[in-house]
Structure formats: C-alpha cells, structure tokens
Write an enzyme that holds these catalytic residues in place. Structure first.
Site, PDB file in Angstrom:
ATOM      1  N   LYS A  25      -4.014  -1.466  16.520  1.00 47.62           N
ATOM      2  CA  LYS A  25      -4.732  -0.545  15.610  1.00 47.62           C
ATOM      3  C   LYS A  25      -5.776   0.362  16.352  1.00 47.62           C
ATOM      4  O   LYS A  25      -6.024   1.624  15.967  1.00 47.62           O
ATOM      5  CB  LYS A  25      -5.613  -1.327  14.591  1.00 47.62           C
ATOM      6  CG  LYS A  25      -4.620  -2.371  13.683  1.00 47.62           C
ATOM      7  CD  LYS A  25      -3.807  -1.212  12.580  1.00 47.62           C
ATOM      8  CE  LYS A  25      -2.534  -0.951  13.105  1.00 47.62           C
ATOM      9  NZ  LYS A  25      -1.602  -0.106  12.219  1.00 47.62           N
TER      10      LYS A  25
ATOM     11  N   LYS B 190      17.354  -2.864  -0.173  1.00 50.38           N
ATOM     12  CA  LYS B 190      16.360  -3.716  -0.915  1.00 50.38           C
ATOM     13  C   LYS B 190      15.127  -2.994  -1.604  1.00 50.38           C
ATOM     14  O   LYS B 190      13.952  -3.557  -1.850  1.00 50.38           O
ATOM     15  CB  LYS B 190      15.645  -4.628   0.311  1.00 50.38           C
ATOM     16  CG  LYS B 190      16.670  -5.679   0.871  1.00 50.38           C
ATOM     17  CD  LYS B 190      16.210  -6.740   1.914  1.00 50.38           C
ATOM     18  CE  LYS B 190      17.199  -7.515   2.521  1.00 50.38           C
ATOM     19  NZ  LYS B 190      16.818  -8.529   3.439  1.00 50.38           N
TER      20      LYS B 190
ATOM     21  N   LEU C  88       0.509  -1.135   0.023  1.00 49.33           N
ATOM     22  CA  LEU C  88      -0.035  -0.064   0.040  1.00 49.33           C
ATOM     23  C   LEU C  88       0.807   1.170  -0.150  1.00 49.33           C
ATOM     24  O   LEU C  88       0.537   2.336  -0.699  1.00 49.33           O
ATOM     25  CB  LEU C  88      -1.041   0.086   1.156  1.00 49.33           C
ATOM     26  CG  LEU C  88      -2.202  -0.773   1.180  1.00 49.33           C
ATOM     27  CD1 LEU C  88      -1.989  -2.322   0.931  1.00 49.33           C
ATOM     28  CD2 LEU C  88      -3.139  -0.864   2.387  1.00 49.33           C
TER      29      LEU C  88
ATOM     30  N   SER D  78      -6.878   0.748  11.182  1.00 52.18           N
ATOM     31  CA  SER D  78      -7.863  -0.615  10.601  1.00 52.18           C
ATOM     32  C   SER D  78      -8.959  -0.674  11.331  1.00 52.18           C
ATOM     33  O   SER D  78      -9.200  -0.355  12.504  1.00 52.18           O
ATOM     34  CB  SER D  78      -6.983  -1.738  11.015  1.00 52.18           C
ATOM     35  OG  SER D  78      -7.532  -2.793  10.446  1.00 52.18           O
TER      36      SER D  78
ATOM     37  N   SER E 160      -1.447  -8.211   0.724  1.00 56.94           N
ATOM     38  CA  SER E 160       0.002  -7.247   0.769  1.00 56.94           C
ATOM     39  C   SER E 160       0.605  -8.051   1.678  1.00 56.94           C
ATOM     40  O   SER E 160       0.322  -9.101   2.441  1.00 56.94           O
ATOM     41  CB  SER E 160      -0.273  -5.813   1.478  1.00 56.94           C
ATOM     42  OG  SER E 160      -0.675  -6.052   2.730  1.00 56.94           O
TER      43      SER E 160
ATOM     44  N   TYR F 102      -2.194  -7.253  17.403  1.00 52.95           N
ATOM     45  CA  TYR F 102      -2.300  -6.436  16.282  1.00 52.95           C
ATOM     46  C   TYR F 102      -3.481  -5.798  16.260  1.00 52.95           C
ATOM     47  O   TYR F 102      -3.482  -4.430  16.065  1.00 52.95           O
ATOM     48  CB  TYR F 102      -2.402  -7.227  14.869  1.00 52.95           C
ATOM     49  CG  TYR F 102      -2.654  -6.552  13.683  1.00 52.95           C
ATOM     50  CD1 TYR F 102      -1.483  -5.786  13.074  1.00 52.95           C
ATOM     51  CD2 TYR F 102      -3.987  -6.390  13.170  1.00 52.95           C
ATOM     52  CE1 TYR F 102      -1.892  -4.986  12.078  1.00 52.95           C
ATOM     53  CE2 TYR F 102      -3.995  -5.670  12.011  1.00 52.95           C
ATOM     54  CZ  TYR F 102      -3.069  -4.967  11.327  1.00 52.95           C
ATOM     55  OH  TYR F 102      -3.279  -4.045  10.288  1.00 52.95           O
TER      56      TYR F 102
END
Length: 324
Positions: free
Chosen positions: A205, A64, A39, A168, A235, A201
């Site tokens: 958020k 990278k 994203l 989120s 993703s 997680y």
C-alpha cells in the site's frame, strides 16, 4: 493520521457520504477493477446511479461475476460489460489494456483490485511474491497501459480523465527498509523479507502511494491521478485473514461506504493531482512518503519497476504517454 487511536476514532465517527445528487456522468465510460464484489461493485453501482453510460468491470473470472443486472437496475440504459483481467499475469493485463485502447472514450478508471496475503506465497503466473505482484506490479503496469485511452479522452472532451489507485492508511505503518539495497523489488521476493501478518500488504500500500506520486509527476494535465484510502471496510479482502475479518465485523464500514470513498476520489477533487485522499478529503500521506528518504524511494521504485517491465512485460510504447 497514522496512529492506531486516530484510525479508530475516524472509523467510529466518520461516515462516508454518497456522491451529491448533482453529479451527472451521462456519456462517460468508467472502468473498475476488482469489481465483482465488495467496494469495486459498490462503486460501479453508484457510478451507474449517476448516469454513467458504460461501465466496465475488470474481474479475474467473468464466469463467476453475475452482477450485471444489479448495476443495470440502477441505470437501465447503462452498457455494462464484464472483462477478464488476471492481475497476477502481465500477459492478461496487456490483453485487457489492448481491449481498453479500442474504446471510443474512457473517462474514469478505478484500480481497485488487490489481495491481502498474510503468508508468503509466490505467484505462479508472475513469479513474484503475491502481494507485490498483484498490488504493486499489476496495478503499476495497468496504470501505464491505460494512460493512452485516458489521455485521448481528456483531449477530446476538453476535461481531464481520471485515474484513481486504491491504497490504504496502512501505508503509514511501514517504512521501506529495503530501499537501501541494490534491487528493492528483487529483495521483496525473498521469503526472509516478508515479515509477519500484514507487514507485506502494508508495504504494498506504501508502494501504491509512491508509484501514484511519481506517475502523477510524469503525466500532463489531461489525466488527473490520485490515490484513495477507502477506509477499513467489511469485504472479501479479509477472507484469508481471520483476525482482520473479525475486526472488520466489529468496526468496519460497509462495502457501500467504502465504495463512496472510491467514487468520491474518482469524480470529485478536480483541481487535485498526485493527491492522497482519505475520508473524502485530500490529506498528507505518511511522514516517510514526504521525507527525503521517501522521495528517494519513490524514484527508486519507479526506476526498478520500469526496468522490471522492460524485462518481463516488454511493450514498445510503454512510456509514450508520459511527459518528455
């Protein structure tokens, strides 16, 4: 919002729209973290396509990150720079922010970098549980340190600069049970509080939304601060979560569609401040966030986070860009 069936319905029926062709970002500098893929990269591509003059990619390992040419293909005149920032490391974040302070202009910041660890891991660089370290503490410190150049730009150009924090819809699916303890953030470092699968997680958020709301209360109008839900996308975020990756492959939006949500939040909604933006529309955050308990949690997390920074990442003027 917040129910599984509502989430599923939106995933299957709503398709994020690209920025209107009329959006002109010429002369602007945009900074996006977590921009080497997914994203974040898609947001950079779209900002470039709309004329952003300078795009700074904040990435963990610049060696990278080989995306400069793809961004310049959208805008050959864009100055594309790749800067190192390790969001596990307070020292790296401070170095990154010091570099940003030297910019002549900083109009748009999208704090997109994050992790989703479904197993308990303690950060070797920061010392805190990994999701908490990267998603909350790293994002919060960077948001404070970038306020200086953002405010300077807003005052110079006569229009608010933009700071967007990526959260989120998952924040609907958790309540901060540890808020009643004497030290919530310290409690989150205990393995016993980690929960299972995506519990931690999801909680980080929620911390993103609480932090954004309190930060927006403490910053004057020369910076617009909002949080965005980019939707459930395919993703690299799911690389360590097999079931999440499989589900994303079934119903997830593309990374480009998630990128549209990020750029929409960072360039549109000019009269919204302290807002939660989802499906490219300002919506109400979770009932917990709006409750009295949630408001108390918001202030408590703010105070504990500032106290932690004063101990572990001391900066003499950390709060100098807040309201007095």
């Amino acid at each position: 919002m917040g129910s599984f069936w509502g989430f599923l319905y939106r995933q299957l029926t709503f398709k994020p729209r690209p920025l209107p062709a009329t959006v002109d970002l010429q002369g602007m500098t945009a900074l996006v973290t977590g921009a080497n893929g997914g994203l974040g990269l898609e947001a950079c591509l779209e900002l470039a396509a709309h004329g952003a003059s300078r795009i700074i990619l904040g990435v963990r390992d610049p060696s990278k990150c080989d995306v400069t040419k793809s961004i310049q293909a959208k805008n050959p005149n864009a100055d594309v720079q790749v800067w190192q920032v390790e969001q596990e490391s307070f020292a790296s974040i401070k170095e990154f922010a010091d570099r940003a302070a030297s910019l002549d202009t900083l109009d748009i910041v999208i704090l997109n970098a994050g992790v989703k660890s479904v197993e308990y891991v303690k950060s070797t660089k920061g010392g805190h549980e990994l999701n908490t370290q990267v998603n909350h503490l790293g994002t919060a410190l960077l948001s404070l340190l970038l306020l200086g150049p953002l405010r300077k730009t807003g005052a110079t150009v006569g229009a608010p600069a933009r700071l967007t924090i990526v959260s989120s819809e998952n924040h609907f699916w958790v309540k901060l049970k540890e808020i009643k303890g004497p030290d919530t953030l310290a409690h989150l470092d205990d393995k016993e509080t980690f929960g299972k699968d995506m519990d931690r997680y999801n909680l980080t958020k929620l911390l993103n939304v609480l932090w954004m709301r309190e930060l927006s209360n403490r910053v004057s109008g020369d910076v617009i601060i909002n949080a965005v839900n980019p939707g459930f996308c395919r993703s690299g975020l799911h690389r360590g979560h097999a079931s999440g990756a499989s589900f994303a492959n079934m119903i997830g939006w593309t990374a480009a569609q998630g990128g549209h949500c990020l750029t929409d939040a960072a360039t549109q909604h000019p009269r919204d401040h302290g807002a939660y933006i989802s499906e490219q529309t300002v919506k109400s955050p979770s009932p917990f966030v709006l409750s009295k308990e949630g408001q108390n949690a918001q202030v408590k997390i703010w105070n504990e986070t500032i106290e932690l920074f004063e101990r572990e990442a001391p900066v003499s003027d950390l709060l100098s860009n807040l309201k007095t």
